[in-house]
Motif scaffolding. Structure first.
Motif, mmCIF file in Angstrom:
data_model
loop_
_atom_site.group_PDB
_atom_site.id
_atom_site.type_symbol
_atom_site.label_atom_id
_atom_site.label_comp_id
_atom_site.label_asym_id
_atom_site.label_seq_id
_atom_site.Cartn_x
_atom_site.Cartn_y
_atom_site.Cartn_z
ATOM 1 N N ILE A 98 7.892 -42.119 7.487
ATOM 2 C CA ILE A 98 7.802 -41.639 8.868
ATOM 3 C C ILE A 98 6.733 -40.567 9.015
ATOM 4 N N VAL A 99 6.708 -39.650 8.046
ATOM 5 C CA VAL A 99 5.753 -38.548 8.151
ATOM 6 C C VAL A 99 4.325 -39.083 8.140
ATOM 7 N N ALA A 100 4.066 -39.964 7.179
ATOM 8 C CA ALA A 100 2.722 -40.529 7.073
ATOM 9 C C ALA A 100 2.348 -41.267 8.347
ATOM 10 N N SER A 101 3.285 -42.066 8.870
ATOM 11 C CA SER A 101 2.924 -42.872 10.037
ATOM 12 C C SER A 101 2.745 -41.997 11.275
ATOM 13 N N GLU A 102 3.533 -40.943 11.401
ATOM 14 C CA GLU A 102 3.362 -40.060 12.560
ATOM 15 C C GLU A 102 2.063 -39.269 12.458
ATOM 16 N N MET A 103 1.709 -38.926 11.240
ATOM 17 C CA MET A 103 0.461 -38.191 11.053
ATOM 18 C C MET A 103 -0.725 -39.041 11.481
ATOM 19 N N LEU A 104 -0.675 -40.317 11.118
ATOM 20 C CA LEU A 104 -1.791 -41.187 11.436
ATOM 21 C C LEU A 104 -1.810 -41.596 12.903
ATOM 22 N N THR A 105 -0.646 -41.772 13.505
ATOM 23 C CA THR A 105 -0.624 -42.256 14.885
ATOM 24 C C THR A 105 -0.521 -41.121 15.891
ATOM 25 N N GLY A 106 -0.213 -39.924 15.437
ATOM 26 C CA GLY A 106 -0.091 -38.799 16.338
ATOM 27 C C GLY A 106 1.117 -38.880 17.248
ATOM 28 N N ALA A 107 2.102 -39.673 16.868
ATOM 29 C CA ALA A 107 3.306 -39.797 17.687
ATOM 30 C C ALA A 107 4.124 -38.515 17.591
ATOM 31 N N PRO A 108 4.845 -38.160 18.668
ATOM 32 C CA PRO A 108 5.668 -36.951 18.611
ATOM 33 C C PRO A 108 6.801 -37.135 17.614
ATOM 34 N N GLY A 109 7.044 -36.084 16.838
ATOM 35 C CA GLY A 109 8.058 -36.132 15.790
ATOM 36 C C GLY A 109 7.709 -35.074 14.782
ATOM 37 N N VAL A 110 8.498 -34.975 13.724
ATOM 38 C CA VAL A 110 8.256 -33.913 12.756
ATOM 39 C C VAL A 110 6.896 -34.096 12.078
ATOM 40 N N GLY A 111 6.562 -35.334 11.744
ATOM 41 C CA GLY A 111 5.298 -35.594 11.073
ATOM 42 C C GLY A 111 4.107 -35.337 11.986
ATOM 43 N N GLY A 112 4.224 -35.775 13.230
ATOM 44 C CA GLY A 112 3.160 -35.559 14.202
ATOM 45 C C GLY A 112 2.939 -34.072 14.443
ATOM 46 N N PHE A 113 4.053 -33.359 14.541
ATOM 47 C CA PHE A 113 4.018 -31.915 14.742
ATOM 48 C C PHE A 113 3.290 -31.232 13.583
#
Lengths: 286, 253
Positions: B197-212
């Motif tokens: 999840i963290v990796a995917s949010e980082m790459l997609t910039g989706a809101p969430g802990v990883g994106g944050f």
């Protein structure tokens, strides 16, 4: 024609390293309808293999097995099997284990009727207050009672018993044996039964005929020995009965003679430990 | 005495780690100290459900977005993985057919799957789910398969002797016998899903802990990176424990 006809059955197991191990050779046996026949022999002599072939759980390499005139292919309907290791499904209660057998054998029955029948089968064998317990919460003797209840619950024509008391301690064994004697004599018609055991006493208690299994390998069957004693029998009574003593001596003599023949032969691969065979033969009562 | 030690030792461990962190923060100027991290993060922790902007939200809200995404990807993964595992368990032929493929696909990183997901689905949200599902389904497949293969011969014999139909055998024998293995697979799959999840949010910039985490790194607010890291760790731990509890309950049967 006899109810169960076994003629010329042979079976060889091949180990993973390719060595062939003959287990049964040219085994023949007939069982009349309603008779209780015990096959008595030492552990590892091939009794279980023979029983699983009779029941249709495995197939022979050669020879014929027929029940009621039909060749055996797979497990027959109306046949029940009691395993040495209980083989109850641990995730179901005693009641559900028995009901599953009824459901499969009598699909026409409603769920409630199946349940009632299962409950009755368990009550008959003295487990009325343990029906909702799971196998893990039952003692060995109680588990084997559930397994016996499961077998009788479908009102079988044919009953196979694979060392049914082998895993029980001596005291428990006696009580469960008496339970089985009671069930076998209480059904309206006699269920044709084949039991394998290494206890001569147990065989005398339950059987009409005792067939000694002569250790091989490959194993062969000796001539059937009749057990003409009044029923129902009890172990206590058998200890004094002269006729029982006679049968016991006959069976043991047949088995020990076979072992004597064996030991004179050059030592074969020790598939059957001669020590266990002798123990079996000298075991007077359990 | 033993019980006191039992409680005390973990606290000593945490204290040591915070100590090491403090020392490191003195040596690395950009690394915020534990107290500064707390000062800058407490608004997120103390007001966990406040939404100030698209990515500037309370930590519980951010975690919630991530958890929803993980749940979707995870369920997709086990929805595919469980039946495939059963099939492979029952049929040695099938498992032999796909084993090499599986061995090759299993070690592929989520970072590699995500761009493929973007190519396939054009949008970031389904791409993230795709990456989570593909990465997390392997333990479920493998454990379910092992579970089916580990069913004792006794149970197969019971099924044969009772003349159970195929469906009944599956529902009443195979599934219950495999359940503990399946749940081990689920627990491992969930662990991987949470890593992805963290990796995917980082790459997609989706809101969430990883994106944050990624956004605060780009905004040079390093204290929030540490906040996000700790949050990810704590939630991952809790998820694993919850699945472990479910698993232990099944094994107790």
């Amino acid at each position: 024609m006899a109810y169960i006809e076994v003629s010329g059955v042979s079976k060889t197991f091949t180990a993973s390293n390719g060595t062939a191990r003959p287990v049964l050779r040219n085994v023949s046996l007939t069982v009349e309808c309603g008779d209780f026949v015990s096959i008595v022999g030492a552990m590892g002599s091939g009794k279980s293999t023979l029983l699983s072939i009779l029941a249709g759980l495995s197939s022979a390499d050669s020879g014929n097995v027929a029940v009621d005139g039909e060749p055996v292919r797979g497990v027959r309907s109306g046949a029940a099997y009691v395993f040495q290791n209980y083989s109850l499904l641990p995730w179901f209660s005693a009641l559900e284990n028995v009901r599953l057998a009824i459901q499969a054998a009598m699909p026409g029955l409603s769920h409630d009727a199946q349940q009632a029948r299962a409950r009755q089968a368990l009550e008959q064998i003295g487990l009325g207050n343990a029906i909702h317990r799971r196998p893990g919460q039952l003692s060995g003797g109680m588990r084997q009672r559930v397994a016996i209840a499961r077998a009788f619950a479908i009102d079988p024509d044919l009953l196979f018993l694979d060392e049914p008391f082998g895993a029980l301690d001596a005291l428990t064994r006696e009580t469960v044996q008496q339970d089985l004697v009671r069930l076998c004599s209480s059904t309206e018609r006699r269920v044709t039964s084949v039991m394998i055991t290494n206890s001569v006493e147990e065989a005398i208690l339950l059987s009409d005929w005792i067939v000694p299994m002569l250790p091989g390998p490959p194993a062969t069957l000796g001539a059937p020995i009749p057990v003409q004693l009044p029923r129902p029998r009890s172990l206590a009574q058998l200890a004094h009965e002269e006729a029982a003593t006679h049968v016991r001596a006959h069976v043991i003599a047949t088995l020990t003679a076979a072992i004597g023949n064996r030991t004179r032969r050059p030592p074969a691969k020790a598939d059957v430990d001669p020590v266990t065979s002798i123990e079996l033969a000298t075991e007077k009562s359990r | 005495m033993k019980r006191v030690l039992h409680l005390l030792m973990p606290m000593v461990g945490v204290a040591l780690a915070i100590g090491a962190w403090s020392i490191a923060s003195v040596m690395v100027p950009d690394l915020p100290s534990p107290s500064r991290t707390w000062e800058e993060s407490k608004v997120y922790i103390l007001e966990p459900f406040v939404k100030r902007g698209e990515t500037d939200q309370g930590i519980a809200l951010l975690a919630y977005y991530s958890l929803v995404r993980v749940a979707q990807g995870f369920f997709l993964g086990i929805l595919i993985g469980t039946p495939v595992g059963f099939l492979f368990g029952v049929s040695p032929l099938l498992s032999r057919m796909f084993d090499p493929l599986m061995q090759v696909m299993r070690p592929i990183s989520p970072l590699a799957w995500l761009p493929l997901g973007l190519v396939l689905f054009q949008k970031s949200e389904p791409a993230a789910l795709f990456a989570i599902a593909v990465c997390s389904m392997w333990p479920t497949i493998i454990n379910t398969m092992m579970g089916v293969r580990a069913i004792p011969q006794d149970y197969w014999n019971v099924a044969k002797v009772l003349r159970l139909s195929r469906t009944t055998t599956f529902v009443k024998v195979i599934v219950p016998a495999t359940l503990p293995y399946m749940f081990t697979g689920y627990r491992l799959s969930l662990g991987i899903a949470w890593l992805v999840i963290v990796a995917s949010e980082m790459l997609t910039g989706a809101p969430g802990v990883g994106g944050f985490l990624w956004q605060e790194y780009n905004s040079l607010i390093y204290a929030h990176i540490l906040l996000a890291i700790l949050t990810i760790g704590v939630i991952g731990f809790v998820l694993d424990r919850l699945m472990g509890l479910a698993e232990a309950k099944l094994r107790a049967v």
